[in-house]
Scaffold this motif. Sequence first.
Motif, PDB file in Angstrom:
ATOM      1  N   VAL A 179     -21.802  -1.590 -21.692  1.00 27.22           N
ATOM      2  CA  VAL A 179     -23.090  -0.994 -22.060  1.00 27.22           C
ATOM      3  C   VAL A 179     -22.873   0.144 -23.055  1.00 27.22           C
ATOM      4  N   TRP A 180     -21.869   0.965 -22.776  1.00 24.97           N
ATOM      5  CA  TRP A 180     -21.570   2.103 -23.655  1.00 24.97           C
ATOM      6  C   TRP A 180     -21.180   1.630 -25.056  1.00 24.97           C
ATOM      7  N   ARG A 181     -20.473   0.498 -25.129  1.00 21.22           N
ATOM      8  CA  ARG A 181     -20.044  -0.015 -26.428  1.00 21.22           C
ATOM      9  C   ARG A 181     -21.097  -0.896 -27.099  1.00 21.22           C
ATOM     10  N   GLY A 182     -22.232  -1.090 -26.430  1.00 20.97           N
ATOM     11  CA  GLY A 182     -23.332  -1.830 -27.021  1.00 20.97           C
ATOM     12  C   GLY A 182     -23.105  -3.323 -27.131  1.00 20.97           C
ATOM     13  N   GLN A 183     -22.230  -3.893 -26.282  1.00 23.87           N
ATOM     14  CA  GLN A 183     -21.930  -5.319 -26.349  1.00 23.87           C
ATOM     15  C   GLN A 183     -22.568  -6.106 -25.204  1.00 23.87           C
ATOM     16  N   TRP A 184     -23.476  -5.480 -24.478  1.00 20.69           N
ATOM     17  CA  TRP A 184     -24.039  -6.129 -23.290  1.00 20.69           C
ATOM     18  C   TRP A 184     -24.869  -7.363 -23.634  1.00 20.69           C
ATOM     19  N   ARG A 185     -25.392  -7.434 -24.859  1.00 27.24           N
ATOM     20  CA  ARG A 185     -26.203  -8.597 -25.232  1.00 27.24           C
ATOM     21  C   ARG A 185     -25.398  -9.893 -25.178  1.00 27.24           C
ATOM     22  N   GLU A 186     -24.099  -9.780 -25.376  1.00 26.62           N
ATOM     23  CA  GLU A 186     -23.259 -10.980 -25.299  1.00 26.62           C
ATOM     24  C   GLU A 186     -23.284 -11.586 -23.894  1.00 26.62           C
TER      25      GLU A 186
END
Length: 302
Positions: free
Chosen positions: A52-59
Amino acid sequence: MRPRDTFDLILLAALWGASFLFMRQAAPEFGPVGLIFIRVLFAALFLLPIIVWRGQWRELVQHAWPLTVIGILNSALPFVLIAWALLSLTAGFASIVNATAPLWAALVARLWFGERLTRWRAAGLAIGFVGVGVLVSGKAGFHGEHIVLSVVAGLAATLSYGVSANYTKRYLTGVSSLAIATGGQTAAAIALAPLAWWLWPDGPISLGAWGAAAVLAVACTAVAYILYFRLIANIGPARAIAVTFLIPAFGMGWGVLILDEALGLRMLAGAGVILAGTALATGLVDGDKLRRWATKLGLRAA
Protein backbone atom coordinates in the motif's frame (compact mmCIF):
# COMPACT_ATOMS: atom_id res chain seq x y z
CA MET A 1 26.56 -11.21 -10.24
CA ARG A 2 26.82 -8.12 -8.07
CA PRO A 3 27.92 -8.45 -4.41
CA ARG A 4 24.42 -7.42 -3.31
CA ASP A 5 22.86 -10.21 -5.37
CA THR A 6 25.31 -12.74 -3.95
CA PHE A 7 24.46 -11.56 -0.44
CA ASP A 8 20.73 -11.82 -1.18
CA LEU A 9 21.19 -15.34 -2.53
CA ILE A 10 23.07 -16.56 0.55
CA LEU A 11 20.69 -14.82 2.95
CA LEU A 12 17.69 -16.32 1.15
CA ALA A 13 19.17 -19.81 1.38
CA ALA A 14 19.85 -19.32 5.11
CA LEU A 15 16.29 -18.14 5.74
CA TRP A 16 14.62 -20.90 3.72
CA GLY A 17 16.95 -23.47 5.25
CA ALA A 18 15.93 -22.25 8.71
CA SER A 19 12.22 -22.54 7.83
CA PHE A 20 12.43 -26.33 8.21
CA LEU A 21 13.88 -25.87 11.67
CA PHE A 22 11.09 -23.54 12.81
CA MET A 23 8.36 -25.71 11.29
CA ARG A 24 9.70 -28.78 13.04
CA GLN A 25 9.76 -26.87 16.34
CA ALA A 26 6.25 -25.41 16.10
CA ALA A 27 4.21 -27.94 14.09
CA PRO A 28 3.68 -30.41 16.98
CA GLU A 29 1.92 -27.72 19.05
CA PHE A 30 0.02 -25.82 16.37
CA GLY A 31 -0.64 -28.73 14.08
CA PRO A 32 0.45 -28.42 10.43
CA VAL A 33 -2.60 -26.45 9.25
CA GLY A 34 -2.67 -24.11 12.25
CA LEU A 35 1.03 -23.34 11.95
CA ILE A 36 0.90 -22.61 8.24
CA PHE A 37 -2.18 -20.42 8.68
CA ILE A 38 -0.23 -18.33 11.20
CA ARG A 39 2.77 -18.32 8.87
CA VAL A 40 0.95 -16.98 5.82
CA LEU A 41 -1.34 -14.68 7.86
CA PHE A 42 1.54 -12.94 9.62
CA ALA A 43 3.46 -12.75 6.34
CA ALA A 44 0.49 -11.14 4.61
CA LEU A 45 0.03 -8.65 7.46
CA PHE A 46 3.71 -7.75 7.16
CA LEU A 47 3.57 -7.29 3.38
CA LEU A 48 0.21 -5.54 2.92
CA PRO A 49 1.25 -2.18 4.46
CA ILE A 50 4.41 -2.23 2.31
CA ILE A 51 2.51 -2.72 -0.95
CA VAL A 52 0.00 0.00 0.00
CA TRP A 53 2.82 2.37 0.92
CA ARG A 54 4.52 1.73 -2.43
CA GLY A 55 1.27 2.25 -4.32
CA GLN A 56 1.25 -1.20 -5.95
CA TRP A 57 -1.93 -2.51 -4.33
CA ARG A 58 -3.90 -2.20 -7.58
CA GLU A 59 -1.96 -5.16 -8.93
CA LEU A 60 -3.60 -7.31 -6.27
CA VAL A 61 -7.03 -6.46 -7.69
CA GLN A 62 -6.01 -6.68 -11.34
CA HIS A 63 -4.49 -10.14 -10.92
CA ALA A 64 -6.68 -11.48 -8.13
CA TRP A 65 -7.40 -14.90 -9.66
CA PRO A 66 -3.86 -15.94 -10.70
CA LEU A 67 -2.54 -14.64 -7.35
CA THR A 68 -5.11 -16.83 -5.60
CA VAL A 69 -3.95 -19.86 -7.56
CA ILE A 70 -0.32 -19.05 -6.69
CA GLY A 71 -1.26 -18.63 -3.04
CA ILE A 72 -2.62 -22.17 -2.99
CA LEU A 73 0.00 -23.86 -5.18
CA ASN A 74 3.09 -22.04 -3.88
CA SER A 75 2.19 -21.53 -0.22
CA ALA A 76 -0.94 -23.05 1.33
CA LEU A 77 -0.69 -26.58 -0.08
CA PRO A 78 3.10 -27.18 -0.07
CA PHE A 79 3.64 -25.47 3.29
CA VAL A 80 1.01 -27.69 4.96
CA LEU A 81 2.43 -30.82 3.34
CA ILE A 82 5.97 -29.98 4.49
CA ALA A 83 4.83 -29.09 8.01
CA TRP A 84 3.03 -32.44 8.25
CA ALA A 85 6.06 -34.28 6.86
CA LEU A 86 8.28 -32.65 9.50
CA LEU A 87 6.34 -34.46 12.20
CA SER A 88 8.24 -37.55 11.01
CA LEU A 89 11.30 -36.17 9.18
CA THR A 90 14.27 -34.16 10.38
CA ALA A 91 14.74 -30.60 9.18
CA GLY A 92 17.86 -31.58 7.21
CA PHE A 93 16.15 -34.48 5.46
CA ALA A 94 13.14 -32.34 4.51
CA SER A 95 15.41 -29.61 3.13
CA ILE A 96 17.05 -32.17 0.83
CA VAL A 97 13.68 -33.42 -0.41
CA ASN A 98 12.78 -29.78 -1.07
CA ALA A 99 15.70 -29.61 -3.51
CA THR A 100 13.69 -31.72 -5.97
CA ALA A 101 11.43 -28.73 -6.77
CA PRO A 102 13.41 -27.71 -9.89
CA LEU A 103 13.18 -31.30 -11.17
CA TRP A 104 9.40 -31.11 -11.02
CA ALA A 105 9.45 -27.63 -12.56
CA ALA A 106 11.43 -28.95 -15.54
CA LEU A 107 9.12 -31.95 -15.93
CA VAL A 108 5.96 -29.81 -15.70
CA ALA A 109 7.42 -27.38 -18.25
CA ARG A 110 7.94 -30.30 -20.62
CA LEU A 111 4.40 -31.62 -20.17
CA TRP A 112 2.63 -28.24 -20.03
CA PHE A 113 4.54 -26.03 -22.43
CA GLY A 114 6.19 -28.72 -24.51
CA GLU A 115 9.55 -27.31 -23.50
CA ARG A 116 12.28 -29.35 -25.11
CA LEU A 117 14.36 -31.55 -22.85
CA THR A 118 17.85 -32.27 -24.10
CA ARG A 119 19.30 -35.68 -23.39
CA TRP A 120 21.35 -34.17 -20.58
CA ARG A 121 18.36 -32.49 -18.96
CA ALA A 122 16.39 -35.73 -19.22
CA ALA A 123 19.33 -37.54 -17.66
CA GLY A 124 19.34 -34.95 -14.88
CA LEU A 125 15.70 -35.71 -14.09
CA ALA A 126 16.47 -39.42 -13.87
CA ILE A 127 19.57 -38.84 -11.73
CA GLY A 128 17.68 -36.52 -9.38
CA PHE A 129 14.96 -39.05 -8.70
CA VAL A 130 17.55 -41.81 -8.23
CA GLY A 131 18.95 -39.53 -5.55
CA VAL A 132 15.57 -39.54 -3.82
CA GLY A 133 15.76 -43.33 -3.76
CA VAL A 134 19.24 -43.20 -2.22
CA LEU A 135 18.01 -40.69 0.34
CA VAL A 136 14.99 -42.74 1.39
CA SER A 137 16.94 -45.99 1.57
CA GLY A 138 18.90 -44.79 4.60
CA LYS A 139 17.66 -44.62 8.19
CA ALA A 140 18.98 -41.16 9.00
CA GLY A 141 16.44 -38.36 8.77
CA PHE A 142 13.45 -40.14 10.32
CA HIS A 143 12.15 -39.52 13.82
CA GLY A 144 8.44 -40.36 13.82
CA GLU A 145 5.64 -42.39 12.31
CA HIS A 146 4.24 -42.30 8.75
CA ILE A 147 7.72 -42.19 7.26
CA VAL A 148 6.77 -43.28 3.74
CA LEU A 149 3.75 -40.96 3.64
CA SER A 150 5.91 -38.11 4.94
CA VAL A 151 8.38 -38.53 2.09
CA VAL A 152 5.48 -38.67 -0.38
CA ALA A 153 4.05 -35.49 1.19
CA GLY A 154 7.41 -33.75 0.81
CA LEU A 155 7.63 -34.75 -2.85
CA ALA A 156 4.01 -33.68 -3.43
CA ALA A 157 4.92 -30.27 -1.97
CA THR A 158 7.83 -29.87 -4.37
CA LEU A 159 5.61 -30.96 -7.26
CA SER A 160 3.24 -28.17 -6.25
CA TYR A 161 6.19 -25.75 -6.31
CA GLY A 162 7.04 -26.97 -9.81
CA VAL A 163 3.50 -26.39 -11.06
CA SER A 164 3.46 -22.98 -9.37
CA ALA A 165 6.70 -21.87 -11.04
CA ASN A 166 5.30 -22.67 -14.46
CA TYR A 167 1.93 -21.08 -13.67
CA THR A 168 3.71 -17.90 -12.58
CA LYS A 169 5.68 -17.85 -15.83
CA ARG A 170 2.47 -18.33 -17.84
CA TYR A 171 0.08 -15.94 -16.09
CA LEU A 172 2.05 -13.51 -13.92
CA THR A 173 4.95 -12.41 -16.09
CA GLY A 174 5.38 -8.67 -15.66
CA VAL A 175 3.64 -8.50 -12.29
CA SER A 176 5.82 -7.01 -9.55
CA SER A 177 7.55 -9.36 -7.14
CA LEU A 178 6.00 -7.57 -4.18
CA ALA A 179 2.50 -8.06 -5.58
CA ILE A 180 3.08 -11.78 -6.18
CA ALA A 181 4.47 -12.26 -2.67
CA THR A 182 1.71 -10.22 -0.99
CA GLY A 183 -1.16 -11.59 -3.06
CA GLY A 184 0.02 -15.16 -2.65
CA GLN A 185 0.33 -14.99 1.12
CA THR A 186 -2.99 -13.17 1.49
CA ALA A 187 -4.80 -15.71 -0.68
CA ALA A 188 -3.18 -18.58 1.21
CA ALA A 189 -4.31 -17.13 4.55
CA ILE A 190 -7.90 -16.75 3.33
CA ALA A 191 -7.92 -20.28 1.89
CA LEU A 192 -6.58 -21.85 5.10
CA ALA A 193 -8.67 -19.83 7.60
CA PRO A 194 -11.73 -22.16 7.78
CA LEU A 195 -9.60 -25.30 8.04
CA ALA A 196 -7.33 -23.71 10.66
CA TRP A 197 -10.34 -22.70 12.76
CA TRP A 198 -11.69 -26.26 12.60
CA LEU A 199 -8.34 -27.92 13.41
CA TRP A 200 -7.01 -25.38 15.92
CA PRO A 201 -5.49 -27.19 18.95
CA ASP A 202 -7.53 -27.35 22.14
CA GLY A 203 -4.62 -26.87 24.53
CA PRO A 204 -2.46 -23.76 25.07
CA ILE A 205 0.47 -23.11 22.75
CA SER A 206 3.82 -22.30 24.31
CA LEU A 207 5.56 -18.97 23.90
CA GLY A 208 8.45 -20.75 22.19
CA ALA A 209 6.17 -22.17 19.51
CA TRP A 210 4.60 -18.73 18.94
CA GLY A 211 8.08 -17.24 18.60
CA ALA A 212 9.09 -19.89 16.06
CA ALA A 213 5.89 -19.25 14.09
CA ALA A 214 6.49 -15.49 14.10
CA VAL A 215 10.08 -15.81 12.83
CA LEU A 216 8.89 -18.36 10.25
CA ALA A 217 6.25 -15.93 9.00
CA VAL A 218 8.21 -12.68 8.91
CA ALA A 219 11.80 -13.72 8.20
CA CYS A 220 11.43 -17.06 6.40
CA THR A 221 8.34 -16.10 4.39
CA ALA A 222 7.71 -12.37 3.96
CA VAL A 223 11.32 -11.20 3.81
CA ALA A 224 12.45 -14.34 1.97
CA TYR A 225 9.87 -13.94 -0.79
CA ILE A 226 10.86 -10.32 -1.30
CA LEU A 227 14.49 -11.46 -1.66
CA TYR A 228 13.53 -14.30 -4.00
CA PHE A 229 11.46 -12.23 -6.41
CA ARG A 230 14.07 -9.45 -6.28
CA LEU A 231 16.70 -11.97 -7.32
CA ILE A 232 14.52 -13.15 -10.20
CA ALA A 233 14.18 -9.53 -11.33
CA ASN A 234 17.91 -8.77 -10.95
CA ILE A 235 19.64 -11.93 -12.15
CA GLY A 236 16.87 -13.92 -13.82
CA PRO A 237 15.08 -17.15 -12.80
CA ALA A 238 17.77 -19.47 -14.18
CA ARG A 239 20.41 -18.02 -11.85
CA ALA A 240 18.04 -17.42 -8.95
CA ILE A 241 17.27 -21.14 -8.89
CA ALA A 242 20.84 -21.62 -7.62
CA VAL A 243 19.39 -21.00 -4.15
CA THR A 244 18.10 -24.58 -4.37
CA PHE A 245 21.68 -25.85 -4.07
CA LEU A 246 22.36 -23.85 -0.91
CA ILE A 247 19.16 -24.59 1.04
CA PRO A 248 20.03 -28.23 1.95
CA ALA A 249 23.41 -27.14 3.35
CA PHE A 250 21.72 -24.58 5.60
CA GLY A 251 18.83 -26.93 6.43
CA MET A 252 21.20 -29.70 7.51
CA GLY A 253 23.50 -27.23 9.27
CA TRP A 254 20.71 -25.61 11.31
CA GLY A 255 19.36 -29.07 12.18
CA VAL A 256 22.73 -30.29 13.44
CA LEU A 257 23.60 -27.10 15.34
CA ILE A 258 20.24 -26.36 16.95
CA LEU A 259 18.25 -29.62 17.00
CA ASP A 260 21.22 -31.99 17.33
CA GLU A 261 20.10 -33.93 14.25
CA ALA A 262 22.31 -36.70 12.91
CA LEU A 263 23.69 -36.83 9.37
CA GLY A 264 24.07 -40.24 7.75
CA LEU A 265 26.31 -41.11 4.83
CA ARG A 266 23.31 -42.11 2.69
CA MET A 267 21.65 -38.81 3.53
CA LEU A 268 24.67 -36.86 2.30
CA ALA A 269 25.03 -39.10 -0.75
CA GLY A 270 21.34 -38.67 -1.60
CA ALA A 271 21.69 -34.91 -1.31
CA GLY A 272 24.67 -34.94 -3.64
CA VAL A 273 22.93 -37.06 -6.27
CA ILE A 274 19.74 -34.97 -6.13
CA LEU A 275 21.68 -31.73 -6.52
CA ALA A 276 23.75 -33.15 -9.38
CA GLY A 277 20.57 -34.19 -11.17
CA THR A 278 19.01 -30.81 -10.51
CA ALA A 279 22.04 -29.02 -11.94
CA LEU A 280 21.70 -30.98 -15.18
CA ALA A 281 17.89 -30.87 -15.36
CA THR A 282 17.74 -27.09 -14.97
CA GLY A 283 20.57 -26.45 -17.39
CA LEU A 284 22.70 -24.87 -14.67
CA VAL A 285 25.41 -27.30 -15.72
CA ASP A 286 25.92 -27.91 -19.44
CA GLY A 287 26.20 -31.66 -19.91
CA ASP A 288 28.06 -31.39 -23.22
CA LYS A 289 30.67 -29.06 -21.72
CA LEU A 290 30.98 -31.36 -18.73
CA ARG A 291 31.58 -34.32 -21.05
CA ARG A 292 34.22 -32.38 -23.01
CA TRP A 293 36.01 -31.40 -19.82
CA ALA A 294 35.93 -35.00 -18.62
CA THR A 295 37.31 -36.17 -21.96
CA LYS A 296 40.15 -33.64 -21.83
CA LEU A 297 41.02 -34.63 -18.28
CA GLY A 298 40.96 -38.26 -19.29
CA LEU A 299 43.29 -37.64 -22.21
CA ARG A 300 45.67 -35.63 -20.06
CA ALA A 301 45.64 -38.31 -17.38
CA ALA A 302 46.44 -40.91 -20.05
